[in-house]
Design an enzyme around this catalytic site. Structure first.
Site, PDB file in Angstrom:
ATOM      1  N   HIS A  57     -46.042  34.006  93.503  1.00 61.19           N
ATOM      2  CA  HIS A  57     -46.462  33.527  94.820  1.00 61.19           C
ATOM      3  C   HIS A  57     -46.705  32.021  94.885  1.00 61.19           C
ATOM      4  O   HIS A  57     -46.909  31.482  95.956  1.00 61.19           O
ATOM      5  CB  HIS A  57     -47.722  34.259  95.274  1.00 61.19           C
ATOM      6  CG  HIS A  57     -48.982  33.824  94.601  1.00 61.19           C
ATOM      7  ND1 HIS A  57     -49.189  34.001  93.252  1.00 61.19           N
ATOM      8  CD2 HIS A  57     -50.096  33.211  95.082  1.00 61.19           C
ATOM      9  CE1 HIS A  57     -50.383  33.526  92.928  1.00 61.19           C
ATOM     10  NE2 HIS A  57     -50.946  33.038  94.025  1.00 61.19           N
ATOM     11  N   ARG A  58     -46.670  31.333  93.749  1.00 60.31           N
ATOM     12  CA  ARG A  58     -46.871  29.888  93.747  1.00 60.31           C
ATOM     13  C   ARG A  58     -45.545  29.112  93.750  1.00 60.31           C
ATOM     14  O   ARG A  58     -45.539  27.903  93.899  1.00 60.31           O
ATOM     15  CB  ARG A  58     -47.711  29.472  92.530  1.00 60.31           C
ATOM     16  CG  ARG A  58     -49.171  29.913  92.604  1.00 60.31           C
ATOM     17  CD  ARG A  58     -49.940  29.131  93.650  1.00 60.31           C
ATOM     18  NE  ARG A  58     -51.338  29.480  93.697  1.00 60.31           N
ATOM     19  CZ  ARG A  58     -52.280  28.936  92.919  1.00 60.31           C
ATOM     20  NH1 ARG A  58     -51.935  28.044  91.998  1.00 60.31           N
ATOM     21  NH2 ARG A  58     -53.541  29.295  93.050  1.00 60.31           N
ATOM     22  N   VAL A  60     -40.155  30.154  96.664  1.00 61.30           N
ATOM     23  CA  VAL A  60     -39.827  31.408  97.354  1.00 61.30           C
ATOM     24  C   VAL A  60     -41.085  32.224  97.614  1.00 61.30           C
ATOM     25  O   VAL A  60     -41.320  32.711  98.718  1.00 61.30           O
ATOM     26  CB  VAL A  60     -38.811  32.222  96.539  1.00 61.30           C
ATOM     27  CG1 VAL A  60     -38.578  33.582  97.177  1.00 61.30           C
ATOM     28  CG2 VAL A  60     -37.495  31.462  96.415  1.00 61.30           C
ATOM     29  N   TYR A  83     -28.832  33.115  83.231  1.00 59.02           N
ATOM     30  CA  TYR A  83     -29.648  33.543  84.364  1.00 59.02           C
ATOM     31  C   TYR A  83     -28.967  34.692  85.095  1.00 59.02           C
ATOM     32  O   TYR A  83     -29.614  35.672  85.488  1.00 59.02           O
ATOM     33  CB  TYR A  83     -29.847  32.354  85.305  1.00 59.02           C
ATOM     34  CG  TYR A  83     -30.692  32.629  86.518  1.00 59.02           C
ATOM     35  CD1 TYR A  83     -32.067  32.752  86.403  1.00 59.02           C
ATOM     36  CD2 TYR A  83     -30.121  32.722  87.789  1.00 59.02           C
ATOM     37  CE1 TYR A  83     -32.854  32.976  87.525  1.00 59.02           C
ATOM     38  CE2 TYR A  83     -30.897  32.950  88.911  1.00 59.02           C
ATOM     39  CZ  TYR A  83     -32.264  33.068  88.778  1.00 59.02           C
ATOM     40  OH  TYR A  83     -33.044  33.294  89.892  1.00 59.02           O
ATOM     41  N   PRO A 117     -30.123  36.478  97.479  1.00 63.63           N
ATOM     42  CA  PRO A 117     -29.988  35.306  98.345  1.00 63.63           C
ATOM     43  C   PRO A 117     -29.008  34.290  97.792  1.00 63.63           C
ATOM     44  O   PRO A 117     -28.867  34.129  96.579  1.00 63.63           O
ATOM     45  CB  PRO A 117     -31.406  34.728  98.381  1.00 63.63           C
ATOM     46  CG  PRO A 117     -32.021  35.162  97.084  1.00 63.63           C
ATOM     47  CD  PRO A 117     -31.412  36.511  96.782  1.00 63.63           C
ATOM     48  N   THR A 118     -28.338  33.602  98.695  1.00 63.32           N
ATOM     49  CA  THR A 118     -27.477  32.494  98.313  1.00 63.32           C
ATOM     50  C   THR A 118     -28.341  31.298  97.934  1.00 63.32           C
ATOM     51  O   THR A 118     -29.570  31.411  97.847  1.00 63.32           O
ATOM     52  CB  THR A 118     -26.494  32.164  99.457  1.00 63.32           C
ATOM     53  OG1 THR A 118     -25.486  31.298  98.985  1.00 63.32           O
ATOM     54  CG2 THR A 118     -27.220  31.546 100.638  1.00 63.32           C
ATOM     55  N   LEU A 162     -30.859  28.590  97.694  1.00 61.62           N
ATOM     56  CA  LEU A 162     -32.056  28.386  98.500  1.00 61.62           C
ATOM     57  C   LEU A 162     -32.520  26.938  98.445  1.00 61.62           C
ATOM     58  O   LEU A 162     -32.322  26.235  97.454  1.00 61.62           O
ATOM     59  CB  LEU A 162     -33.180  29.292  98.003  1.00 61.62           C
ATOM     60  CG  LEU A 162     -32.947  30.793  98.142  1.00 61.62           C
ATOM     61  CD1 LEU A 162     -34.006  31.564  97.367  1.00 61.62           C
ATOM     62  CD2 LEU A 162     -32.960  31.204  99.612  1.00 61.62           C
ATOM     63  N   TRP A 199     -22.275  14.999  90.492  1.00 56.87           N
ATOM     64  CA  TRP A 199     -21.626  15.636  89.346  1.00 56.87           C
ATOM     65  C   TRP A 199     -20.289  16.216  89.778  1.00 56.87           C
ATOM     66  O   TRP A 199     -20.176  16.840  90.832  1.00 56.87           O
ATOM     67  CB  TRP A 199     -22.511  16.748  88.807  1.00 56.87           C
ATOM     68  CG  TRP A 199     -23.579  16.277  87.858  1.00 56.87           C
ATOM     69  CD1 TRP A 199     -24.151  15.040  87.822  1.00 56.87           C
ATOM     70  CD2 TRP A 199     -24.181  17.030  86.814  1.00 56.87           C
ATOM     71  NE1 TRP A 199     -25.092  14.984  86.820  1.00 56.87           N
ATOM     72  CE2 TRP A 199     -25.121  16.186  86.182  1.00 56.87           C
ATOM     73  CE3 TRP A 199     -24.020  18.324  86.340  1.00 56.87           C
ATOM     74  CZ2 TRP A 199     -25.914  16.598  85.111  1.00 56.87           C
ATOM     75  CZ3 TRP A 199     -24.795  18.755  85.283  1.00 56.87           C
ATOM     76  CH2 TRP A 199     -25.724  17.900  84.665  1.00 56.87           C
ATOM     77  N   ARG A 221     -20.465  25.371  98.783  1.00 53.43           N
ATOM     78  CA  ARG A 221     -21.696  26.125  98.617  1.00 53.43           C
ATOM     79  C   ARG A 221     -22.273  26.495  99.985  1.00 53.43           C
ATOM     80  O   ARG A 221     -22.061  25.814 100.987  1.00 53.43           O
ATOM     81  CB  ARG A 221     -22.739  25.312  97.836  1.00 53.43           C
ATOM     82  CG  ARG A 221     -22.376  25.035  96.392  1.00 53.43           C
ATOM     83  CD  ARG A 221     -22.404  26.300  95.549  1.00 53.43           C
ATOM     84  NE  ARG A 221     -22.079  26.013  94.148  1.00 53.43           N
ATOM     85  CZ  ARG A 221     -20.859  26.061  93.632  1.00 53.43           C
ATOM     86  NH1 ARG A 221     -19.828  26.351  94.427  1.00 53.43           N
ATOM     87  NH2 ARG A 221     -20.647  25.810  92.358  1.00 53.43           N
TER      88      ARG A 221
END
Length: 328
Positions: free
Chosen positions: A15-16, A19, A140, A167-168, A170, A210, A217
């Site tokens: 929660h910190r 998201v 990941y 989700p895409t 963020l 880069w 995206r």
């Protein structure tokens, strides 16, 4: 089981983070005040015993699993063991504890990096595991795939109500602007701002991208994701399973743009007029990442924050943090 009472106890894991903060605030604004959260110092979610004890003590009715180790290409490449190991451990601990204590519904938040590098565009949920991953964030991605599959297995074997939102890319207030760990949008926002500030005479310094800047995206404002989380929590499981038998829902906006075009938009928002250079020794990553949102569209949810408006809000938040840092 869907969320039927504003008095239901909802645990927001992570929660910190950017998201988690957005989800917490959005749920509060919607009238859900029985929210539970723990910082990583208070509860190490990689520890299954501690996590189980927390669940037994708090007995949450619903869980939003937003806790994760996250980062951009550089961080993924530099800390591969941390990215796969920490995320696998967090997911296993929380999902198992939710099962053991009879949580009504768990929402696991993944990422569209789970899809193959050369998946057909837009990427549907059915393209999962249909080809090789993008090497720069495979650690990941593998962890997030495993988290979704664990939720799917829990439903298949135990009939647990566990769903996954993918989700895409963020962005938004609370984002990570550290150039060694950040994702592309906040990194470019910071670079443009610092280049502008570095040349107050009006001849703005260049910004370096880069790779070629040609990959495309899609970007989702974090508060839109928070709204999608609330929407899915409030939607009956049978409705969700009708459109998503595997329990997985992409969350996106249905539009993408090249990194070069993103840079031009950010320059316009920031007011940076300097040149854009390309470091082609750095990787491009996946050529394109646009998600198919038809499942969530069918249920009745769509994102509504235009990219420029979201970038403006994010930049305003970044400037506020810069001011606070100066005042300190």
């Amino acid at each position: 089981m869907n969320l039927t009472s504003e008095a239901a106890k909802i645990y927001v894991a992570g929660h910190r983070g950017m998201v988690g903060q957005a989800i917490w605030s959005h749920l509060e604004d919607a009238g859900y005040t029985n929210l539970v959260g723990r910082t990583s110092d208070e509860l190490d979610l990689r520890d299954p015993h501690a996590t189980r004890q927390f669940f037994k003590a708090e007995r949450p009715d619903f869980v939003v699993l937003a806790a994760a180790r996250v980062g951009g290409i550089l961080a993924n490449d530099r800390y591969p063991a941390d990215f796969i190991g920490d995320n696998l451990a967090i997911q296993q601990s929380v999902i198992q504890a939710a099962h053991d204590t009879g949580v009504n519904r768990l929402l696991f938040l993944g990422s569209t990096c789970i899809y193959p590098k050369h998946a057909s565009q837009p990427m549907s949920e059915d393209s999962l595991l249909s080809g090789p991953l993008e090497p720069t964030n495979q650690w990941y991605a593998v962890a997030k795939i495993a988290g979704h599959k664990l939720c799917e297995a829990m439903h298949r074997q135990h009939d647990d109500d566990m769903l996954t939102l993918m989700p895409t890319n963020l962005y938004g207030p609370g984002d990570d602007f550290n150039l060694e760990t950040s994702h592309v949008l906040p990194a470019l926002l910071r670079k443009a701002h610092e280049a502008k500030e570095a040349a107050p005479d009006g001849s703005d310094a260049p910004v370096t991208l880069w790779g070629s800047g040609e990959p495309k995206r899609e970007f989702l404002y974090v508060e839109d994701l928070a709204d999608a989380v609330r929407f899915v929590l409030e939607t009956h499981e049978d409705e969700v399973r009708d459109v998503a038998p595997d329990g997985m829902l992409n969350v996106g906006v249905g539009k993408d743009l090249s990194i070069n075009d993103l840079m031009a938009l950010i320059q316009d928002v920031v007011g940076h007029d300097g040149p854009v250079e390309h470091d082609r020794s750095k990787p491009d990553g996946t050529p394109r990442k646009l998600v198919d949102t038809s499942r969530l569209d069918t249920l009745g949810w769509t994102a509504d924050t235009p990219l420029r408006k979201g970038i403006e809000k994010t930049y305003d938040w970044y400037l506020e943090q810069e001011l606070l840092n100066v005042e300190r």
